[in-house]
Design a protein around this motif. Structure first.
Motif, PDB file in Angstrom:
ATOM      1  N   LEU A 147      41.669  30.108  42.549  1.00  0.00           N
ATOM      2  CA  LEU A 147      41.337  31.498  42.243  1.00  0.00           C
ATOM      3  C   LEU A 147      42.207  32.465  43.035  1.00  0.00           C
ATOM      4  N   THR A 148      42.608  32.064  44.238  1.00  0.00           N
ATOM      5  CA  THR A 148      43.478  32.924  45.048  1.00  0.00           C
ATOM      6  C   THR A 148      44.833  33.094  44.374  1.00  0.00           C
ATOM      7  N   ALA A 149      45.457  31.988  43.990  1.00  0.00           N
ATOM      8  CA  ALA A 149      46.791  32.043  43.377  1.00  0.00           C
ATOM      9  C   ALA A 149      46.758  32.680  41.991  1.00  0.00           C
ATOM     10  N   ALA A 150      45.673  32.447  41.240  1.00  0.00           N
ATOM     11  CA  ALA A 150      45.625  32.916  39.852  1.00  0.00           C
ATOM     12  C   ALA A 150      45.199  34.376  39.733  1.00  0.00           C
ATOM     13  N   ILE A 151      44.277  34.825  40.603  1.00  0.00           N
ATOM     14  CA  ILE A 151      43.699  36.160  40.458  1.00  0.00           C
ATOM     15  C   ILE A 151      43.714  36.978  41.751  1.00  0.00           C
ATOM     16  N   LEU A 152      43.163  36.430  42.817  1.00  0.00           N
ATOM     17  CA  LEU A 152      42.881  37.235  44.015  1.00  0.00           C
ATOM     18  C   LEU A 152      44.127  37.666  44.777  1.00  0.00           C
ATOM     19  N   SER A 153      45.242  36.991  44.548  1.00  0.00           N
ATOM     20  CA  SER A 153      46.495  37.442  45.151  1.00  0.00           C
ATOM     21  C   SER A 153      47.294  38.331  44.191  1.00  0.00           C
ATOM     22  N   PRO A 154      47.567  37.894  42.961  1.00  0.00           N
ATOM     23  CA  PRO A 154      48.400  38.742  42.085  1.00  0.00           C
ATOM     24  C   PRO A 154      47.743  40.054  41.676  1.00  0.00           C
ATOM     25  N   PHE A 155      46.403  40.100  41.573  1.00  0.00           N
ATOM     26  CA  PHE A 155      45.755  41.332  41.121  1.00  0.00           C
ATOM     27  C   PHE A 155      45.919  42.476  42.120  1.00  0.00           C
ATOM     28  N   PRO A 156      45.558  42.308  43.408  1.00  0.00           N
ATOM     29  CA  PRO A 156      45.772  43.416  44.353  1.00  0.00           C
ATOM     30  C   PRO A 156      47.235  43.810  44.513  1.00  0.00           C
ATOM     31  N   ILE A 157      48.136  42.831  44.414  1.00  0.00           N
ATOM     32  CA  ILE A 157      49.568  43.148  44.498  1.00  0.00           C
ATOM     33  C   ILE A 157      49.962  44.060  43.343  1.00  0.00           C
ATOM     34  N   GLY A 237      57.841  54.644  56.908  1.00  0.00           N
ATOM     35  CA  GLY A 237      56.835  53.991  57.752  1.00  0.00           C
ATOM     36  C   GLY A 237      55.462  54.003  57.105  1.00  0.00           C
ATOM     37  N   LEU A 238      55.104  55.124  56.484  1.00  0.00           N
ATOM     38  CA  LEU A 238      53.809  55.239  55.815  1.00  0.00           C
ATOM     39  C   LEU A 238      53.759  54.342  54.583  1.00  0.00           C
ATOM     40  N   ALA A 239      54.837  54.319  53.818  1.00  0.00           N
ATOM     41  CA  ALA A 239      54.877  53.478  52.614  1.00  0.00           C
ATOM     42  C   ALA A 239      54.704  52.001  52.965  1.00  0.00           C
ATOM     43  N   VAL A 240      55.367  51.558  54.020  1.00  0.00           N
ATOM     44  CA  VAL A 240      55.255  50.156  54.459  1.00  0.00           C
ATOM     45  C   VAL A 240      53.804  49.844  54.825  1.00  0.00           C
ATOM     46  N   LEU A 241      53.188  50.732  55.587  1.00  0.00           N
ATOM     47  CA  LEU A 241      51.805  50.526  56.022  1.00  0.00           C
ATOM     48  C   LEU A 241      50.860  50.449  54.823  1.00  0.00           C
ATOM     49  N   LEU A 242      51.023  51.349  53.870  1.00  0.00           N
ATOM     50  CA  LEU A 242      50.145  51.381  52.695  1.00  0.00           C
ATOM     51  C   LEU A 242      50.341  50.148  51.818  1.00  0.00           C
ATOM     52  N   GLN A 243      51.594  49.726  51.655  1.00  0.00           N
ATOM     53  CA  GLN A 243      51.882  48.546  50.837  1.00  0.00           C
ATOM     54  C   GLN A 243      51.242  47.299  51.455  1.00  0.00           C
ATOM     55  N   ILE A 244      51.418  47.147  52.759  1.00  0.00           N
ATOM     56  CA  ILE A 244      50.847  45.984  53.446  1.00  0.00           C
ATOM     57  C   ILE A 244      49.318  46.025  53.355  1.00  0.00           C
ATOM     58  N   GLY A 245      48.757  47.208  53.591  1.00  0.00           N
ATOM     59  CA  GLY A 245      47.307  47.354  53.548  1.00  0.00           C
ATOM     60  C   GLY A 245      46.722  47.027  52.194  1.00  0.00           C
ATOM     61  N   GLY A 246      47.503  47.262  51.141  1.00  0.00           N
ATOM     62  CA  GLY A 246      47.024  46.993  49.787  1.00  0.00           C
ATOM     63  C   GLY A 246      46.697  45.539  49.540  1.00  0.00           C
ATOM     64  N   GLU A 247      47.347  44.643  50.282  1.00  0.00           N
ATOM     65  CA  GLU A 247      47.092  43.218  50.084  1.00  0.00           C
ATOM     66  C   GLU A 247      45.881  42.724  50.867  1.00  0.00           C
ATOM     67  N   ALA A 248      45.275  43.600  51.663  1.00  0.00           N
ATOM     68  CA  ALA A 248      44.065  43.202  52.388  1.00  0.00           C
ATOM     69  C   ALA A 248      42.964  42.811  51.409  1.00  0.00           C
ATOM     70  N   VAL A 249      43.006  43.368  50.195  1.00  0.00           N
ATOM     71  CA  VAL A 249      41.981  43.063  49.196  1.00  0.00           C
ATOM     72  C   VAL A 249      41.994  41.573  48.844  1.00  0.00           C
ATOM     73  N   THR A 250      43.163  40.931  48.895  1.00  0.00           N
ATOM     74  CA  THR A 250      43.241  39.491  48.621  1.00  0.00           C
ATOM     75  C   THR A 250      42.340  38.732  49.584  1.00  0.00           C
ATOM     76  N   ASN A 251      42.423  39.078  50.860  1.00  0.00           N
ATOM     77  CA  ASN A 251      41.617  38.380  51.868  1.00  0.00           C
ATOM     78  C   ASN A 251      40.149  38.770  51.790  1.00  0.00           C
ATOM     79  N   ASN A 252      39.881  40.072  51.621  1.00  0.00           N
ATOM     80  CA  ASN A 252      38.495  40.519  51.512  1.00  0.00           C
ATOM     81  C   ASN A 252      37.803  39.892  50.307  1.00  0.00           C
ATOM     82  N   SER A 253      38.475  39.924  49.156  1.00  0.00           N
ATOM     83  CA  SER A 253      37.853  39.376  47.944  1.00  0.00           C
ATOM     84  C   SER A 253      37.777  37.857  48.023  1.00  0.00           C
ATOM     85  N   GLY A 254      38.739  37.235  48.714  1.00  0.00           N
ATOM     86  CA  GLY A 254      38.665  35.785  48.920  1.00  0.00           C
ATOM     87  C   GLY A 254      37.419  35.405  49.699  1.00  0.00           C
TER      88      GLY A 254
END
Length: 407
Positions: A147-157, A237-254
């Motif tokens: 589920l991580t590879a199929a949905i929980l990683s690609p969707f937040p990205i 710097g802000l764009a990098v931070l926001l982009q990285i933060g966007g993938e936190a959903v993969t871990n939270n939803s996992g």
């Protein structure tokens, strides 16, 4: 202050406790943090890297006070080798995470429009469409699946790239850079190179969008740079931070789906009572342990007293949002998952000026994921015993490496 009060404050200094980097599995609460919470509201810690010790604040009210009080600053952290979890510490000067107001306020203002309720709603239908396509493919491929590879990683990205204005063709590169920056397993040089490459990418993208009137983040930043409101370096710097933060959903939803799949009673209730899902998601966000140890510290800019303990000017201070979310004075029976918990003033997205700008986006994604996966795959269950689900090692953010499922 009287001599007696002075002596009391001096005597109140707790011992320094070593907090090792633990590779925790499942949604187990960090046993060291639990011990520190029992020890007192203000303790002292030494983390695996950096130098010296730092204060740790764990009570809900104190965490909110420290994170919202100008007597504690982030900018001063840049010049101090503060004890920390990460083996490498590579902040960029001018990065929003290490700015204090008014510069912090000015920089955050440049992208506010993208992260308001209206801005987030702008991507709802596109996000739902992308998620439906991914689930269509999952069902077509059939079980078992990760589920991580199929949905929980690609969707937040896909969603954060959509909000940022990053073309779909570049999503893979973004994901690769983010993983290298967030992992402590590859070493400092690899993380630094990934950060440089992501920064160079955003520098080009923002620079090319100076005259854009679009509502995505890089267009807003391009317009702000053109108007002289922020520098290109600050915008990147802000764009990098926001982009990285966007993938936190993969871990939270996992972690969220690990909980629902190991507690099928909870998943069944959410299927039966879809109206409680928004409140249930807030409770799951309160409960799940989002990270290892603690995040970024602050520096006391003057002497401050918290719960009878004097924190002196120049001392490093950490807050634990995880501990604050388990404060029994605010959350009765904090170890229980209570979908009817109300009010639920959790601080999973932080508090104060550095509150996570993507909080509303993360909630939207969590709601879409819960709706789609529970409703479209009613037989969804783990394909392996719970203890065999692999969790990330050597990472700052907690979450399953993979989530093997069947239906």
């Amino acid at each position: 202050m009287t001599e007696t009060e002075e002596a009391t404050l001096t005597e109140a200094v707790p011992p320094v406790r070593h907090w090792p980097a633990l590779d925790l599995t499942g949604t187990d609460f960090d046993p060291v943090l639990a011990e520190l919470m029992r020890e007192g509201p203000v303790t002292r810690i030494q983390l695996p890297n950096g130098e010296g010790w730092a204060w740790l604040v764990t009570r809900h009210d104190d965490v909110r006070m420290v994170t919202n009080d100008p007597r504690f600053g982030r900018e001063a952290v840049m010049d101090k080798p503060v004890t920390r979890l990460a083996p490498h510490f590579i902040p960029d000067r001018g990065a929003v995470g290490f700015l204090d107001p008014p510069d912090h306020t000015r920089l955050r203002r440049s992208v506010t429009a993208a992260f308001t309720a209206k801005g987030v709603e702008r991507v709802r239908e596109k996000a739902r469409g992308m998620l439906d396509e991914q689930i269509d493919q999952l069902l077509k491929d059939g079980p078992p699946a990760d589920l991580t590879a199929a949905i929980l990683s690609p969707f937040p990205i896909a969603v954060i790239c959509e909000l940022m204005g990053v073309p779909a063709a570049d999503r893979h590169d973004m994901h690769e850079w983010t993983q290298l920056i967030l992992s402590s397993a590859h070493g400092k040089e690899v993380s630094e190179r990934a950060k440089r490459e992501m920064s160079a990418y955003f520098s080009g993208l923002i620079g090319a969008r100076g005259s854009s009137t679009a509502e995505d983040v890089t267009s807003l930043l391009g317009a702000a740079v053109s108007a002289g409101e922020v520098t290109l370096e600050e915008a990147v710097g802000l764009a990098v931070l926001l982009q990285i933060g966007g993938e936190a959903v993969t871990n939270n939803s996992g972690q969220m789906f690990y909980l629902l799949l190991t507690r099928p009673d909870l998943a069944e209730r959410l299927r039966r009572e879809p109206e409680i899902r928004p409140k249930a998601i807030d409770e799951l966000l309160r409960y799940i342990p989002h990270r290892n140890a603690v995040g970024l510290s602050r520096i006391a800019l003057q002497d401050v007293e918290i719960r009878g303990v004097r924190i002196r000017a120049g001392d490093a201070v950490y807050v634990s949002y995880l501990a604050a979310n388990r404060d029994p004075e605010v959350f009765p029976d904090p170890e229980e998952i209570d979908f009817s918990r109300c009010p639920n003033p959790h601080v999973s997205f932080g508090f104060g000026p550095h509150y996570c700008p993507g909080g509303q986006l993360a909630r939207l994604e969590s709601e879409l994921l819960v709706d789609a996966l529970l409703d479209r795959i009613p037989g969804l269950k783990l394909a392996v015993p719970a203890e065999e689900v692999p969790f990330k090692k050597g990472a700052l953010i907690r979450g399953p490496e993979a989530l093997p499922v069947m239906w």
